[in-house]
Design an enzyme around this catalytic site. Structure first.
Site, PDB file in Angstrom:
ATOM      1  N   THR A 117      -1.994   0.508  -1.856  1.00 50.45           N
ATOM      2  CA  THR A 117      -0.929   1.393  -1.890  1.00 50.45           C
ATOM      3  C   THR A 117       0.457   0.697  -1.362  1.00 50.45           C
ATOM      4  OG1 THR A 117      -0.180   3.472  -1.096  1.00 50.45           O
ATOM      5  CG2 THR A 117      -1.874   2.440   0.250  1.00 50.45           C
ATOM      6  N   TYR A 141      -2.966   7.681   5.770  1.00 46.68           N
ATOM      7  CA  TYR A 141      -3.314   7.170   4.634  1.00 46.68           C
ATOM      8  C   TYR A 141      -2.968   5.627   4.351  1.00 46.68           C
ATOM      9  CZ  TYR A 141      -2.907   6.073  -0.443  1.00 46.68           C
ATOM     10  OH  TYR A 141      -2.994   5.582  -1.881  1.00 46.68           O
TER      11      TYR A 141
END
Length: 325
Positions: A117, A141
């Protein structure tokens, strides 16, 4: 044809990759706990219901299928949730990936494609973002994914093991043929929420933060169509199967749109002037994330087909209108 084991293949991005794998003739096994994905989204291959945190079940599934490569999509992805529940993210995203890698070693599988990501970069000082920028995630995250990238780098150095880590920017849209799309009820992606509000499935759209240091005060993101991202996975797979060495690639188009620009375009495409509510910033959201995708275009010869915000919104809207509950 080569055999590919896909974790999280019933989810949003995974199911689009599985569709493309099937169409290209690969043999596919999907391993998914169906916590956010749906079995109806798996259009090709065999679906095995299981959790990546269940190591024995995962190992046995990989040993039985004997894949040539593994694509790992199974992860939790909601930034604000990660801020409030960090252990959930480190357990599922980091430990879960470690389980997959350990099971691969047992099965002697040496090719791995990882869903990473743009959140690993945090808030870079310059745009667009290149792959060699320092990693400085600002939420659990992003950190949970950065930890996995560190593990992959070490493993690739220590053993006969090669991987491609694809750093996604903002994935949106749906299969242009209308067969699959986002099915998660509590999806948090902006374009999905826009079209669901336009369809009357949500009362209003919430915009979080209007005081960022951007042109209109809202966050800027690089939106990539989910089928262009699926294509990046196929190219990465073929690259590894042909003997390519470990690589990291950004997956984005290289230009950003602010939240307000996306909202206004969604209103135009859908023909619905849906209500918008402005709220405080969410924790963990960087102001701007735009990819430099020159490397994946050059090394994998990636040629996006759907680099058009209106088309991305249109495919998401068509899917949402026609989706069977």
């Amino acid at each position: 044809m080569p055999r590919v084991f896909v974790t999280g293949g019933a989810g949003y991005i995974g199911s689009h990759a599985v569709k493309m794998l099937g169409e290209e003739g690969f043999e596919v096994a999907v391993y998914d706990n169906l916590s956010t994905g749906k079995s109806s989204s798996v259009l090709y291959g065999r679906l095995i219901k299981g959790d990546i945190l269940d190591y024995e079940a995962l190992k046995n599934a990989i040993l039985e299928f004997k894949p040539d490569a593994v694509m790992h999509f199974a992860a939790r992805i909601v930034v604000p949730e990660s801020v409030g529940k960090p252990l959930l993210y480190y357990e599922n995203n980091t430990m879960g990936a470690l389980n997959v890698l350990k099971a691969m070693r047992e099965a002697k599988v040496k090719k791995f494609i990882f869903s990473s990501t743009a959140a690993v970069y945090g808030q870079p000082e310059k745009m667009p973002i290149k792959e060699d920028f320092p990693l400085s995630p600002i939420n659990p995250y992003g950190r949970s994914k950065a930890f996995v990238e560190a593990i992959l780098k070490d493993l690739s150095f220590a053993e006969d093991f090669d991987y491609v880590s694809l750093r996604y920017f903002n994935v949106a849209g749906a299969d242009p043929e209308g067969k699959i799309g986002e099915t998660k009820e509590n999806a948090t992606h902006l374009i999905t929420m826009c079209v669901r509000t336009a369809c009357g499935k949500r009362e209003k759209l919430s915009v979080f933060g209007t005081d960022y240091p951007t042109k209109d005060g809202t966050c800027i993101r690089d939106y990539i169509h989910v089928m262009d991202l699926a294509e990046a996975h196929i190219l990465a797979l073929n690259y590894l199967l042909e003997g390519g060495k470990s690589q990291i690639f950004n997956c984005g188009y290289g230009r950003g749109f602010s939240v307000l620009e996306v909202v206004n375009e969604a209103k135009r495409v859908t023909g619905v002037d849906f209500p918008v509510e402005f709220k405080e910033r969410r924790p963990g959201d960087p102001a701007e994330l735009v990819a430099d995708s020159e490397k994946i275009r050059r090394v994998l010869n990636w040629k996006p087909k759907y680099d058009d915000l209106s088309f991305i919104i249109k495919t998401a809207f068509e899917w949402e209108k026609n989706m069977v509950k």
